[in-house]
Enzyme design. Structure first.
Site, PDB file in Angstrom:
ATOM      1  N   HIS A 151      -7.120   3.940  -5.642  1.00 53.26           N
ATOM      2  CA  HIS A 151      -6.440   3.138  -5.441  1.00 53.26           C
ATOM      3  C   HIS A 151      -7.406   2.728  -6.291  1.00 53.26           C
ATOM      4  O   HIS A 151      -7.033   1.167  -6.916  1.00 53.26           O
ATOM      5  CB  HIS A 151      -6.252   2.371  -4.412  1.00 53.26           C
ATOM      6  CG  HIS A 151      -6.866   2.638  -2.693  1.00 53.26           C
ATOM      7  ND1 HIS A 151      -6.991   2.999  -2.528  1.00 53.26           N
ATOM      8  CD2 HIS A 151      -7.436   1.537  -3.545  1.00 53.26           C
ATOM      9  CE1 HIS A 151      -8.107   2.646  -1.088  1.00 53.26           C
ATOM     10  NE2 HIS A 151      -8.379   1.319  -2.157  1.00 53.26           N
ATOM     11  N   ASP A 174      -6.939  10.138  -2.821  1.00 52.75           N
ATOM     12  CA  ASP A 174      -7.033   9.321  -2.863  1.00 52.75           C
ATOM     13  C   ASP A 174      -8.760   9.099  -3.486  1.00 52.75           C
ATOM     14  O   ASP A 174      -9.396   8.641  -2.579  1.00 52.75           O
ATOM     15  CB  ASP A 174      -6.913   8.706  -1.882  1.00 52.75           C
ATOM     16  CG  ASP A 174      -7.125   6.643  -2.231  1.00 52.75           C
ATOM     17  OD1 ASP A 174      -6.999   6.760  -3.407  1.00 52.75           O
ATOM     18  OD2 ASP A 174      -6.826   5.447  -1.316  1.00 52.75           O
ATOM     19  N   SER A 231     -13.020  -0.278  -0.236  1.00 50.57           N
ATOM     20  CA  SER A 231     -12.721   0.687  -0.694  1.00 50.57           C
ATOM     21  C   SER A 231     -13.846   1.887  -1.425  1.00 50.57           C
ATOM     22  O   SER A 231     -13.888   1.255  -2.623  1.00 50.57           O
ATOM     23  CB  SER A 231     -11.498   0.739  -1.473  1.00 50.57           C
ATOM     24  OG  SER A 231     -10.200   0.754  -0.511  1.00 50.57           O
TER      25      SER A 231
END
Length: 534
Positions: free
Chosen positions: A159, A189, A263
């Site tokens: 992402h 992911d 992230s």
């Protein structure tokens, strides 16, 4: 799910954990205005041996009570291998994201008082920005990643780089390098990038996440809100967390501070080995409240290796839809104790169908290892395509061994199988009112097919009404759902449905088990029969 321009966060689109709190993507993307702040006044990092693994060096010094005296030496070793990832995406007026919708395309309007001048100003501004003939806009975002080899391969979250037109990587010494996307995997992911450097790069290695015990110290390094090279410490708070992000959820939970911008960054143990990839947080505000989630290294490294070598991921698959065996479901089946993976559906012509697995089977062991329901897809995915697995299956009171050949997981969007000829239920069957269960049901006829948008080949009994506050409503059933089985016996008329429930009552079962086809597919729904709590 981006945070360009205005810092107004959005909830993580696949999770809803409570009314008071929302799960946010941990790092998604800091506003570009923060980027200069992240790089300003930043001193040069400690020198690292070019190309050396950052997992070698002095150990953390432990105090007399088992608490580290300092993480400084460990941080010095690891920081050079953690990078800032910047992406640029060009948006055209009127564009919409196929998967996330128009709301993903730019800043969101803050919650101004209704009718205020600010609300009108931002509404008009956004309308101009999203007009079909408006000029293209460029959106920038930030995330984290870590170098996994001296020749420039970098691991991160999917992402972080999703839909990017341009990706750049900033090293700890502020060197900026263009990056190429090697491969990405939406299901877990994860993504792999590649940069080219004139000299070997410092890198980190994956460790064994299975050795990470609850209570162990961990370090998280990343770029929260664009603040590069941020180090936070905490412990492993829990293991094997399922946050409903996908079929392979098995997250490490940590209280190390993780925020938007982290992230794709690494979670380290005190040996400097990567035991997790920081991916999501749970937060009512978008900031860290001490509940972060990392993909375990033992899951990530296999995916990363495949992406690095081939640019894609091949997974094992047997073609079953499963759910956990709850105590209510076990009571309905007559299974003791409540454990295993209950088969709610079998893919036609898939490996499970060829092995003669059927709806209602309970898979209890895989290759001799006891399994729980939600772990089965992840364990099957790890098996080589073409290999043979041995399943121990509980079927109507007996344990049987079922050999199954592992197939390859098909793409997300596959051509539908050829539909069988429609078979109408007898129209003479009257609707039934199952007051004990809290719903009414009727035959599937041409009229009910049109009313509830049922497919031509749908079989079973359609739910026409659900009592507010009743057992069916409590279990998420809605008008238009279809009951296809009762106690593992197919039903095609309201009379057969009633008979199945009455038979379970006569057998003095604590619950009756219905197989229900709703918008999400097939699932087993247990209903209490002995007056127990709903």
């Amino acid at each position: 799910m981006r945070l360009p321009g205005l810092p107004v966060p959005r909830p993580f689109p696949v999770l809803s954990l409570s009314a008071a709190g929302v799960l946010w993507a941990a790092t998604l993307w800091a506003a570009t205005a923060l980027a200069p702040v992240a790089r300003a006044e930043q001193g040069a990092p400690p020198a690292a041996t070019p190309g050396a693994a950052a997992t070698t060096g002095p150990a953390v010094t432990m105090g007399t009570h088992g608490v580290p005296d300092s993480f400084a030496d460990l941080a010095d070793r690891l920081l050079p291998a953690v990078v800032n990832i910047s992406t640029t995406q060009t948006l055209k007026g009127g564009d919409s994201d196929d998967e996330d919708g128009p709301e993903e395309q730019g800043p969101q309007i803050p919650d101004f008082p209704r009718g205020s001048p600010f609300e009108k100003f931002f509404h008009d501004f956004m309308n101009r920005q999203n007009a079909p003939n408006s000029p293209p806009r460029r959106m920038q975002a930030l995330g984290s990643g870590f170098i996994i080899s001296a020749d420039g391969y970098i691991a991160t979250n999917n992402h972080v780089i999703r839909h990017a037109d341009k990706i750049t990587v900033t090293l700890q010494d502020n060197t900026v390098l263009p990056a190429k996307l090697i491969g990405h995997d939406e299901r877990t992911d994860l993504a792999v990038l590649k940069v080219t450097s004139p000299t070997p790069l410092p890198f980190v290695s994956f460790g064994d996440s299975d050795t990470a015990r609850v209570g162990n110290w961990v370090l998280a390094i990343g770029n929260p809100f664009g603040l590069s090279g941020t180090v936070t410490a905490g412990i492993v708070s829990s293991r094997s967390r399922n946050i409903d992000q996908g079929p392979y959820d098995d997250f490490i939970q940590t209280d190390a501070a993780i925020n938007k911008g982290n992230s794709g960054g690494p979670l380290f143990d005190l040996n400097g080995a990567v035991i997790g990839v920081n991916t999501a947080i749970y937060s009512p505000s978008g900031g860290s409240v001490g509940i972060g989630f990392s993909i375990p290294s033992n899951e990530a490294k296999g995916i990363i290796d495949q992406l690095r070598k081939t640019g894609k991921v091949s997974r094992g698959w047997i073609g079953v839809r499963i759910q956990d065996v709850t105590q209510d479901i076990a009571d309905g089946l007559g299974l003791r104790p409540a454990k295993g993976a209950l088969v709610a559906g079998v893919e036609p012509k898939g490996p499970a169908a060829k092995a003669q697995l059927t709806t209602g089977d309970v898979i209890q062991q895989l290759n001799g290892k006891v399994i729980e329901g939600r772990a089965l897809p992840r364990l099957i995915a790890d098996l080589p395509v073409g290999s043979q697995a041995r399943l121990t299956v509980w079927r109507k009171g007996k344990d049987i061994d079922v050999p199954v050949t592992i197939g390859a997981l098909p793409p997300s969007k596959t051509d539908p199988d050829e539909k069988p000829a429609r078979q109408e239920a007898p129209k003479s069957d009257k609707a039934v009112d199952l007051g004990l269960l809290g719903f009414r049901a009727a035959s599937i006829t041409e009229e009910t097919r049109k009313k509830f948008h049922l497919s031509d080949d749908q079989k079973g009994v359609v739910v026409t009404d659900v009592t507010d506050g009743g057992p069916a409503a409590d279990r998420g059933m809605k008008p238009g759902d279809v009951v296809t089985e009762v106690q593992q016996t197919a039903v095609n008329s309201p009379a057969e449905l009633r008979k199945g429930v009455e038979t379970a009552q006569k057998e003095k079962r604590h619950s009756v088990l219905l197989l229900v086809h709703d918008m999400d597919g097939l699932r087993w729904v247990p209903f209490p029969l002995d007056g127990g709590a709903r």
